[in-house]
Design a protein around this motif. Structure first.
Motif, PDB file in Angstrom:
ATOM      1  N   GLY A  12       0.817  -1.210   0.000  1.00 37.31           N
ATOM      2  CA  GLY A  12       0.000   0.000   0.000  1.00 37.31           C
ATOM      3  C   GLY A  12       0.852   1.262   0.000  1.00 37.31           C
ATOM      4  O   GLY A  12       0.575   2.213  -0.738  1.00 37.31           O
ATOM      5  N   SER A  13       1.895   1.267   0.801  1.00 38.45           N
ATOM      6  CA  SER A  13       2.766   2.455   0.865  1.00 38.45           C
ATOM      7  C   SER A  13       3.479   2.660  -0.471  1.00 38.45           C
ATOM      8  O   SER A  13       3.628   3.790  -0.936  1.00 38.45           O
ATOM      9  CB  SER A  13       3.809   2.309   1.977  1.00 38.45           C
ATOM     10  N   LEU A  14       3.913   1.542  -1.086  1.00 45.53           N
ATOM     11  CA  LEU A  14       4.605   1.652  -2.381  1.00 45.53           C
ATOM     12  C   LEU A  14       3.664   2.257  -3.429  1.00 45.53           C
ATOM     13  O   LEU A  14       4.012   3.217  -4.123  1.00 45.53           O
ATOM     14  CB  LEU A  14       5.084   0.263  -2.829  1.00 45.53           C
ATOM     15  N   PHE A  15       2.454   1.681  -3.536  1.00 42.49           N
ATOM     16  CA  PHE A  15       1.499   2.182  -4.532  1.00 42.49           C
ATOM     17  C   PHE A  15       1.108   3.630  -4.214  1.00 42.49           C
ATOM     18  O   PHE A  15       0.997   4.463  -5.103  1.00 42.49           O
ATOM     19  CB  PHE A  15       0.252   1.279  -4.593  1.00 42.49           C
ATOM     20  N   ALA A  17       2.861   5.889  -2.679  1.00 38.92           N
ATOM     21  CA  ALA A  17       3.966   6.795  -3.012  1.00 38.92           C
ATOM     22  C   ALA A  17       3.992   7.065  -4.511  1.00 38.92           C
ATOM     23  O   ALA A  17       4.091   8.212  -4.953  1.00 38.92           O
ATOM     24  CB  ALA A  17       5.290   6.173  -2.563  1.00 38.92           C
ATOM     25  N   LEU A  18       3.873   5.997  -5.305  1.00 37.96           N
ATOM     26  CA  LEU A  18       3.943   6.178  -6.766  1.00 37.96           C
ATOM     27  C   LEU A  18       2.752   6.995  -7.266  1.00 37.96           C
ATOM     28  O   LEU A  18       2.907   7.904  -8.087  1.00 37.96           O
ATOM     29  CB  LEU A  18       3.997   4.803  -7.454  1.00 37.96           C
ATOM     30  N   LEU A  19       1.573   6.699  -6.726  1.00 41.97           N
ATOM     31  CA  LEU A  19       0.370   7.420  -7.178  1.00 41.97           C
ATOM     32  C   LEU A  19       0.387   8.884  -6.728  1.00 41.97           C
ATOM     33  O   LEU A  19      -0.256   9.732  -7.343  1.00 41.97           O
ATOM     34  CB  LEU A  19      -0.891   6.716  -6.653  1.00 41.97           C
ATOM     35  N   SER A  20       1.140   9.163  -5.660  1.00 44.99           N
ATOM     36  CA  SER A  20       1.126  10.526  -5.103  1.00 44.99           C
ATOM     37  C   SER A  20       1.806  11.537  -6.034  1.00 44.99           C
ATOM     38  O   SER A  20       1.627  12.729  -5.884  1.00 44.99           O
ATOM     39  CB  SER A  20       1.808  10.558  -3.736  1.00 44.99           C
ATOM     40  N   ASN A  21       2.564  11.044  -7.002  1.00 45.68           N
ATOM     41  CA  ASN A  21       3.223  11.983  -7.917  1.00 45.68           C
ATOM     42  C   ASN A  21       2.206  12.774  -8.729  1.00 45.68           C
ATOM     43  O   ASN A  21       2.453  13.903  -9.107  1.00 45.68           O
ATOM     44  CB  ASN A  21       4.174  11.233  -8.859  1.00 45.68           C
ATOM     45  N   LYS A  22       1.029  12.150  -9.000  1.00 41.54           N
ATOM     46  CA  LYS A  22       0.058  12.850  -9.852  1.00 41.54           C
ATOM     47  C   LYS A  22      -1.331  12.915  -9.256  1.00 41.54           C
ATOM     48  O   LYS A  22      -2.292  13.287  -9.931  1.00 41.54           O
ATOM     49  CB  LYS A  22      -0.006  12.151 -11.213  1.00 41.54           C
ATOM     50  N   ASN A  23      -1.472  12.502  -7.987  1.00 45.05           N
ATOM     51  CA  ASN A  23      -2.796  12.472  -7.364  1.00 45.05           C
ATOM     52  C   ASN A  23      -2.693  12.924  -5.909  1.00 45.05           C
ATOM     53  O   ASN A  23      -1.604  12.969  -5.349  1.00 45.05           O
ATOM     54  CB  ASN A  23      -3.361  11.033  -7.382  1.00 45.05           C
ATOM     55  N   ASN A  24      -3.874  13.231  -5.323  1.00 45.92           N
ATOM     56  CA  ASN A  24      -3.871  13.525  -3.886  1.00 45.92           C
ATOM     57  C   ASN A  24      -4.038  12.207  -3.151  1.00 45.92           C
ATOM     58  O   ASN A  24      -5.100  11.594  -3.232  1.00 45.92           O
ATOM     59  CB  ASN A  24      -5.059  14.435  -3.522  1.00 45.92           C
ATOM     60  N   GLY A 126       6.989  -6.922  -5.602  1.00 51.98           N
ATOM     61  CA  GLY A 126       7.439  -7.417  -4.303  1.00 51.98           C
ATOM     62  C   GLY A 126       7.854  -6.234  -3.449  1.00 51.98           C
ATOM     63  O   GLY A 126       8.620  -5.373  -3.890  1.00 51.98           O
ATOM     64  N   SER A 127       7.297  -6.188  -2.241  1.00 50.23           N
ATOM     65  CA  SER A 127       7.576  -5.053  -1.370  1.00 50.23           C
ATOM     66  C   SER A 127       7.618  -5.532   0.073  1.00 50.23           C
ATOM     67  O   SER A 127       6.827  -6.385   0.466  1.00 50.23           O
ATOM     68  CB  SER A 127       6.444  -4.045  -1.575  1.00 50.23           C
ATOM     69  N   ILE A 128       8.554  -4.987   0.829  1.00 50.78           N
ATOM     70  CA  ILE A 128       8.708  -5.424   2.225  1.00 50.78           C
ATOM     71  C   ILE A 128       8.625  -4.217   3.149  1.00 50.78           C
ATOM     72  O   ILE A 128       9.216  -3.166   2.874  1.00 50.78           O
ATOM     73  CB  ILE A 128      10.070  -6.145   2.423  1.00 50.78           C
ATOM     74  N   PHE A 129       7.885  -4.377   4.222  1.00 49.27           N
ATOM     75  CA  PHE A 129       7.803  -3.351   5.262  1.00 49.27           C
ATOM     76  C   PHE A 129       8.994  -3.580   6.193  1.00 49.27           C
ATOM     77  O   PHE A 129       8.988  -4.510   6.995  1.00 49.27           O
ATOM     78  CB  PHE A 129       6.466  -3.517   6.007  1.00 49.27           C
ATOM     79  N   VAL A 130      10.028  -2.753   6.041  1.00 44.84           N
ATOM     80  CA  VAL A 130      11.257  -2.988   6.812  1.00 44.84           C
ATOM     81  C   VAL A 130      11.079  -2.499   8.245  1.00 44.84           C
ATOM     82  O   VAL A 130      11.336  -3.202   9.210  1.00 44.84           O
ATOM     83  CB  VAL A 130      12.465  -2.301   6.139  1.00 44.84           C
ATOM     84  N   LYS A 131      10.620  -1.252   8.364  1.00 44.69           N
ATOM     85  CA  LYS A 131      10.350  -0.660   9.693  1.00 44.69           C
ATOM     86  C   LYS A 131       9.464   0.560   9.447  1.00 44.69           C
ATOM     87  O   LYS A 131       9.344   1.020   8.295  1.00 44.69           O
ATOM     88  CB  LYS A 131      11.651  -0.278  10.398  1.00 44.69           C
ATOM     89  N   PHE A 163      -2.660   4.441 -13.223  1.00 47.96           N
ATOM     90  CA  PHE A 163      -1.580   3.622 -12.666  1.00 47.96           C
ATOM     91  C   PHE A 163      -0.342   3.710 -13.571  1.00 47.96           C
ATOM     92  O   PHE A 163       0.769   3.930 -13.106  1.00 47.96           O
ATOM     93  CB  PHE A 163      -2.021   2.154 -12.518  1.00 47.96           C
ATOM     94  N   ASN A 164      -0.562   3.508 -14.861  1.00 50.21           N
ATOM     95  CA  ASN A 164       0.579   3.545 -15.795  1.00 50.21           C
ATOM     96  C   ASN A 164       1.281   4.898 -15.753  1.00 50.21           C
ATOM     97  O   ASN A 164       2.510   4.972 -15.762  1.00 50.21           O
ATOM     98  CB  ASN A 164       0.112   3.217 -17.213  1.00 50.21           C
ATOM     99  N   ASN A 165       0.475   5.964 -15.694  1.00 48.48           N
ATOM    100  CA  ASN A 165       1.068   7.306 -15.651  1.00 48.48           C
ATOM    101  C   ASN A 165       1.840   7.552 -14.363  1.00 48.48           C
ATOM    102  O   ASN A 165       2.632   8.491 -14.275  1.00 48.48           O
ATOM    103  CB  ASN A 165      -0.018   8.382 -15.803  1.00 48.48           C
TER     104      ASN A 165
END
Ligand SMILES: NC(=O)c1ccc[n+]([C@@H]2O[C@H](COP(=O)([O-])OP(=O)(O)OC[C@H]3O[C@@H](n4cnc5c(N)ncnc54)[C@H](OP(=O)(O)O)[C@@H]3O)[C@@H](O)[C@H]2O)c1
Length: 296
Positions: A12-15, A17-24, A126-131, A163-165
């Protein structure tokens, strides 16, 4: 677009972060993670490099915007609880997208929300929650989204574009439930075995007994899926499973990672649901039962 990520952990955090570049984007998650994000920003390393402050909260009452898209990314065993919270913040115009693994999430969401609000997705990132505040993006994958009724609607195309954008390579499917089944069958064959044998995914290809076991589990899970009318070719899925093991040979499966952290696993949502469905249709579920027993 106003987007809320409900369950801002690894994926969720990864997506978000990526979506935040062009969305609120608002990340909704646990307090320790949210506190670090508010204080120092969200940091992502690995295949994605990101370090920025994002809107994040652990208090549902603070989410007051009209939400266009809510992405549900809690583990399957938290879905019921999450849906109760989500009810408080979305309206009829909100699109609810699940990107979770497991076979019981869509059913649970359908029971609570209007079917036309729901879209589904699978992702092989693949994404890992490190801390708290820190995510490791371990593998770039593909994402597939689709409407429940299979229609390639304007809104699904819009979200795929969105998503692609944002750098999340995504396509649409006219049979997303089949995609969810395929991911679950592959997970049913890899994750529990790696958890029981505490091994990296790649060991399943190296050890001839485990390799055969993967095949038998895969075939059993496909028989269950096909009894539900999913229409999957067992050899295709077995080949795909081998491909996934090969591509992720150095990885520890998410189930083993949870197990090592003494956290719950998603086995009940994957193998457990396969057992439930199989039993209803008189399909043998022995292997899935053994795996579930050993992991739980
Ligand atoms: N990680 C991946 O690479 C990946 C890839 C594809 C699909 N998926 C699927 O995506 C889903 C999420 O996986 P994940 O690895 O991102 O899990 P995760 O790291 O555990 O993230 C879920 C987050 O949601 C939090 N949460 C749960 N219930 C909540 C609630 N009611 N309110 C606020 N926060 C809540 C969890 O907190 P607690 O841990 O404190 O409960 C956790 O921080 C799973 O179904 C998984 O199979 C993951």
């Amino acid at each position: 677009m106003n987007i809320v990520i409900f369950g801002s952990g690894a994926i969720g955090s990864l997506f978000g972060a990526l979506l935040s570049n062009k969305n609120n984007v608002i990340l909704y998650g646990r307090k320790p993670h949210v506190d670090v994000i508010n204080r120092e920003g969200l940091k992502i390393d690995g295949k994605t490099i990101f370090h920025k402050k994002l809107l994040a909260t652990s208090n549902i009452k603070e989410i007051k915007t009209n939400i266009d898209l809510l992405i549900l990314s809690v583990k399957s065993y938290d879905t019921d609880m999450a849906l109760k919270e989500i009810e408080k913040i979305i309206d009829d115009n909100t699109i609810l997208l699940t990107i979770q693994n497991g076979l019981d999430n869509v059913e649970k969401i359908k029971n609570e929300f209007k079917h036309k609000q729901i879209i589904c997705g699978v992702t092989t990132h693949g994404s890992i929650f490190v801390k708290p505040g820190f995510i490791l993006h371990t593998g770039i994958g593909a994402t597939v989204l689709g409407e429940l009724n299979g229609v390639v609607s304007k809104r699904i195309k819009n979200i795929v574009d969105l998503f692609n954008n944002s750098g999340i390579i995504t396509k649409y499917s006219n049979d997303i439930e089949k995609e969810i089944w395929i991911k679950a069958i592959i997970n049913s064959s890899i994750n529990p075995l790696t958890t029981i044998f505490k091994c990296r995914n790649g060991y399943l290809l190296k050890n001839p007994i485990l390799f055969n076991t993967v095949k038998f589990i895969c075939y059993e899970s496909v028989r269950i899926a096909n009894s539900e009318g999913v229409n999957i070719n067992p050899d295709d899925i077995f080949n795909k499973t081998k491909e996934v093991i090969n591509d992720t040979s150095d990885n520890y499966s998410s189930m083993l990672q949870s197990y090592k952290k003494y956290k719950k696993t998603e086995i009940n949502s994957i193998n457990g649901t396969l057992i439930e469905r199989g039993k209803k249709r008189n399909i043998d579920t022995t292997l899935n039962e053994i795996l579930t027993l050993l992991v739980n």
